[in-house]
Design an enzyme around this catalytic site. Structure first.
Site, short mmCIF file in Angstrom:
data_model
loop_
_atom_site.label_atom_id
_atom_site.label_comp_id
_atom_site.label_asym_id
_atom_site.label_seq_id
_atom_site.Cartn_x
_atom_site.Cartn_y
_atom_site.Cartn_z
N CYS A 39 -5.94 8.35 8.51
CA CYS A 39 -6.10 7.70 9.83
C CYS A 39 -5.68 8.68 10.93
CB CYS A 39 -5.22 6.46 9.91
SG CYS A 39 -6.04 5.05 9.20
N ARG A 92 -0.38 15.25 13.04
CA ARG A 92 0.47 14.67 11.99
C ARG A 92 0.96 15.83 11.14
NH1 ARG A 92 -2.13 9.12 9.75
NH2 ARG A 92 -0.04 8.88 8.88
N ASP A 96 3.52 0.37 12.23
CA ASP A 96 2.27 -0.12 11.63
C ASP A 96 1.98 -1.56 12.00
OD1 ASP A 96 2.60 1.76 8.52
OD2 ASP A 96 2.03 2.33 10.55
N LYS A 156 0.84 -1.22 0.00
CA LYS A 156 0.00 0.00 0.00
C LYS A 156 0.87 1.26 0.00
CE LYS A 156 -1.88 1.74 4.04
NZ LYS A 156 -1.73 3.17 4.24
N ASN A 157 1.84 1.34 0.92
CA ASN A 157 2.56 2.59 1.10
C ASN A 157 3.59 2.86 0.00
OD1 ASN A 157 0.94 3.07 3.23
ND2 ASN A 157 2.42 2.46 4.80
N ARG A 207 -9.15 0.14 3.59
CA ARG A 207 -8.16 1.12 3.08
C ARG A 207 -6.82 0.45 2.77
NH1 ARG A 207 -7.50 6.37 6.45
NH2 ARG A 207 -6.02 6.54 4.76
C1 EPZ Z 1 3.80 6.84 6.80
O1 EPZ Z 1 3.10 7.93 7.39
C2 EPZ Z 1 2.79 5.73 6.66
N1 EPZ Z 1 1.71 6.17 5.77
C3 EPZ Z 1 2.22 5.36 8.03
O2 EPZ Z 1 1.44 4.19 7.84
C4 EPZ Z 1 3.37 4.97 8.97
O3 EPZ Z 1 2.85 4.81 10.27
C5 EPZ Z 1 4.44 6.05 8.97
O4 EPZ Z 1 4.87 6.37 7.64
C6 EPZ Z 1 5.69 5.62 9.75
O5 EPZ Z 1 6.23 4.49 9.14
C7 EPZ Z 1 1.93 6.12 4.43
O6 EPZ Z 1 3.00 5.73 3.97
C8 EPZ Z 1 0.79 6.56 3.56
P1 EPZ Z 1 6.15 9.92 8.98
P2 EPZ Z 1 3.81 9.38 7.45
O7 EPZ Z 1 6.20 11.20 8.24
O8 EPZ Z 1 4.64 9.57 6.24
C9 EPZ Z 1 6.62 13.15 12.41
C10 EPZ Z 1 -0.44 2.87 7.69
O9 EPZ Z 1 -0.98 2.26 8.61
N2 EPZ Z 1 6.64 14.15 11.33
O10 EPZ Z 1 7.23 8.93 8.79
O11 EPZ Z 1 2.76 10.37 7.77
C11 EPZ Z 1 5.27 12.49 12.57
O12 EPZ Z 1 4.41 13.28 13.39
C12 EPZ Z 1 0.01 4.28 7.92
O13 EPZ Z 1 -0.17 2.39 6.55
C13 EPZ Z 1 6.93 15.48 11.63
O14 EPZ Z 1 7.15 15.83 12.79
O15 EPZ Z 1 4.76 9.21 8.73
C14 EPZ Z 1 5.63 11.18 13.23
O16 EPZ Z 1 5.79 11.40 14.62
C15 EPZ Z 1 -0.46 4.83 9.25
N3 EPZ Z 1 6.94 16.40 10.63
C16 EPZ Z 1 7.00 10.85 12.60
O17 EPZ Z 1 7.49 12.08 12.07
C17 EPZ Z 1 6.70 16.06 9.32
O18 EPZ Z 1 6.74 16.94 8.44
C18 EPZ Z 1 6.95 9.84 11.49
O19 EPZ Z 1 6.00 10.28 10.55
C19 EPZ Z 1 6.40 14.71 9.03
C20 EPZ Z 1 6.39 13.77 10.04
#
Ligand code: EPZ
Length: 433
Positions: A120, A126, A310, A25-26, A402
């Site tokens: 989600c 986020r 995840d 998916k991702n 999803r």
């Molecule tokens: C991706 O989300 C995945 N979604 C999430 O999976 C997954 O939990 C996550 O990566 C971590 O592996 C998709 O790929 C569509 P991050 P993403 O940016 O990109 C902070 C699922 O179940 N952060 O790696 O949103 C954030 O708050 C979903 O498939 C900032 O602070 O995650 C978090 O604490 C749920 N500033 C951490 O980084 C930013 O600009 C990691 O978030 C961006 C992120």
């Protein structure tokens, strides 16, 4: 007529047989918007048949791309006629990955007006500050307009060195999408290393981009003038595979998880072995054998190659019936334990304090009506239903759709007593669909 689906499980069956894993998916959610970066046709295979992907393809269509489904897992995208740069909130509210259209539109046209994403909501904010930092480093002017539209514009994008303050999958992907056609060299430091980052890099390179180092924490991108069409097959889904590995471990049985890349599963495999589960790896499949109560272990979620966040809810179900007390430390997200309340209805004994959950293993879970709070919490409720005695009804199946292609069919195929029922409305008779 309004209706809702539920998943109904009669627990206690051992699982035996084979489950085929779908595309990631991702990875798909990053690769679909990337097709905007060329005027030629991109053929994408092993696309998971899930609602998040369908929504991303619909958004592509409204931007003017021609999207042709060859079959449920293969699509051809022709983005030559893409002429709009605006993605409204009524489309972005469905999923977080909609913000990848900012990087893709910026990379192709130098402008993007995309509403802040939905998706989600497992508590906590986020933010997208690292995405914005990346776009601005490349020379884009970024502003958040009224009704939360992210405006990003640049006459020309210039490669630059970008250090991510926090490891972010989304920011790494979005910067890659904008940088592949920027002038000069972009270096992303402290980049995410997930398998889907590598898959996106391979897809972009098959379109003629020059992305090196994906999978390490330094990604170097030499911008190119033009990118061409390609034919690409998406990697298997690491989290879907991990979900079924944990389901087999928790319910007991002998299940071959097929179409996987075992290297992507290393942290999950290691934890299952620690819990006393028998795991055997083959070239593109993993065999899970479990015929006794798992033992406890501690989990700390980390960016790849650490234990994936995840997989945290799913693992909590296994640990809730393990022998002994386990501790989960959710280090990636601020609060990803909302599902614990649902598990408690089934008899789990879990105490949450901020980012820490202490799980005291119990002998049995009892079936109960529960709901999916988000995608992975929904998967966890299904695993709990497989394990529990009696009947479990999982509501809000829309979350599960999803990210899981045919989860009911795949589990029924290995002997689970699981079915999807359609309720026309809460008072009316249950119709078996
Ligand atoms: C991706 O989300 C995945 N979604 C999430 O999976 C997954 O939990 C996550 O990566 C971590 O592996 C998709 O790929 C569509 P991050 P993403 O940016 O990109 C902070 C699922 O179940 N952060 O790696 O949103 C954030 O708050 C979903 O498939 C900032 O602070 O995650 C978090 O604490 C749920 N500033 C951490 O980084 C930013 O600009 C990691 O978030 C961006 C992120």
């Amino acid at each position: 007529m309004a209706f809702m689906d539920k998943i109904v499980i009669n627990g206690g069956n051992r699982l035996t047989g084979k489950i085929d894993i779908s595309g990631a998916k991702n990875a798909a959610l990053a690769i679909v918007p990337a097709a905007i970066l060329t005027k030629e046709i991109c053929r994408i295979e092993n696309l998971p048949d899930i609602s998040d992907v369908s929504i991303m393809l619909k958004i592509l269509n409204t931007l003017g791309a021609h999207v042709r489904m060859i079959n449920r897992n293969t699509v051809e995208i022709d983005a030559r006629n893409v002429q709009f740069y605006t993605v409204p909130y009524e489309q972005t509210k469905h999923l977080r990955a909609s913000y990848y259209f900012i990087g893709a539109l910026l990379g192709r046209f130098g402008k993007a007006h995309v509403a802040m994403p939905g998706g989600c909501n497992f508590g906590g904010v986020r933010p997208i500050d690292q995405h914005v930092k990346g776009f601005e480093s490349l020379g884009a002017k970024v502003s958040i307009e009224e009704n939360a539209i992210v405006n990003a514009e640049a006459d020309t994008l210039f490669g630059s060195a970008i250090y991510l303050d926090t490891v972010s999958v989304g920011a790494t992907i979005n910067i890659m999408l904008a940088a592949v056609r920027a002038k000069g060299l972009t270096v992303i430091e402290n980049a995410a290393k997930e398998p889907h980052i590598v898959d996106l890099a391979n897809f972009l390179n098959s379109m003629g981009a020059d992305v090196r180092g994906a999978g390490t924490d330094v990604i170097k991108i030499h911008g190119v003038e033009e990118m061409h069409g390609c034919s690409y097959s998406i990697i298997p889904d690491q989290i879907e595979a991990g979900t079924y590995m944990v389901a087999a471990a928790a319910a007991g049985g002998d299940v071959l998880i097929n179409n996987v890349i075992p290297k992507h599963m290393e942290s999950i495999t290691a934890k299952l072995i620690e819990c006393g589960i028998e795991v055997e790896e083959f070239d593109d499949s993993i065999l899970i054998k479990s015929d006794h109560r798992p033992t406890r272990c501690n989990i700390k979620t980390m960016p790849h190659p650490g234990f994936p966040t995840d997989m945290q809810p799913q693992m909590a179900v296994l640990l809730s019936i393990a022998e002994g007390t386990s501790i989960i430390n959710e280090s990636v997200w601020d609060s990803r334990f909302r599902y614990v309340e649902q598990l408690a209805h089934m008899g789990a004994c879990i105490k949450v304090d901020g980012k820490i959950a202490v799980i005291e293993g119990v002998e049995h879970l009892k079936g109960a009506p529960v709901k999916a709070d988000d995608l992975r919490a929904g998967a966890a409720m299904i695993i709990a239903g497989l394990v529990a005695s009696g009947t479990t009804e999982v509501e809000n199946v829309v979350y599960i759709d999803r990210g899981y292609e045919d989860i009911v069919g795949k589990l029924a195929g290995v002997g689970a007593d699981i079915r999807r029922v359609r309720i026309t409305d809460p008072e009316s008779r249950i119709q078996i669909s």
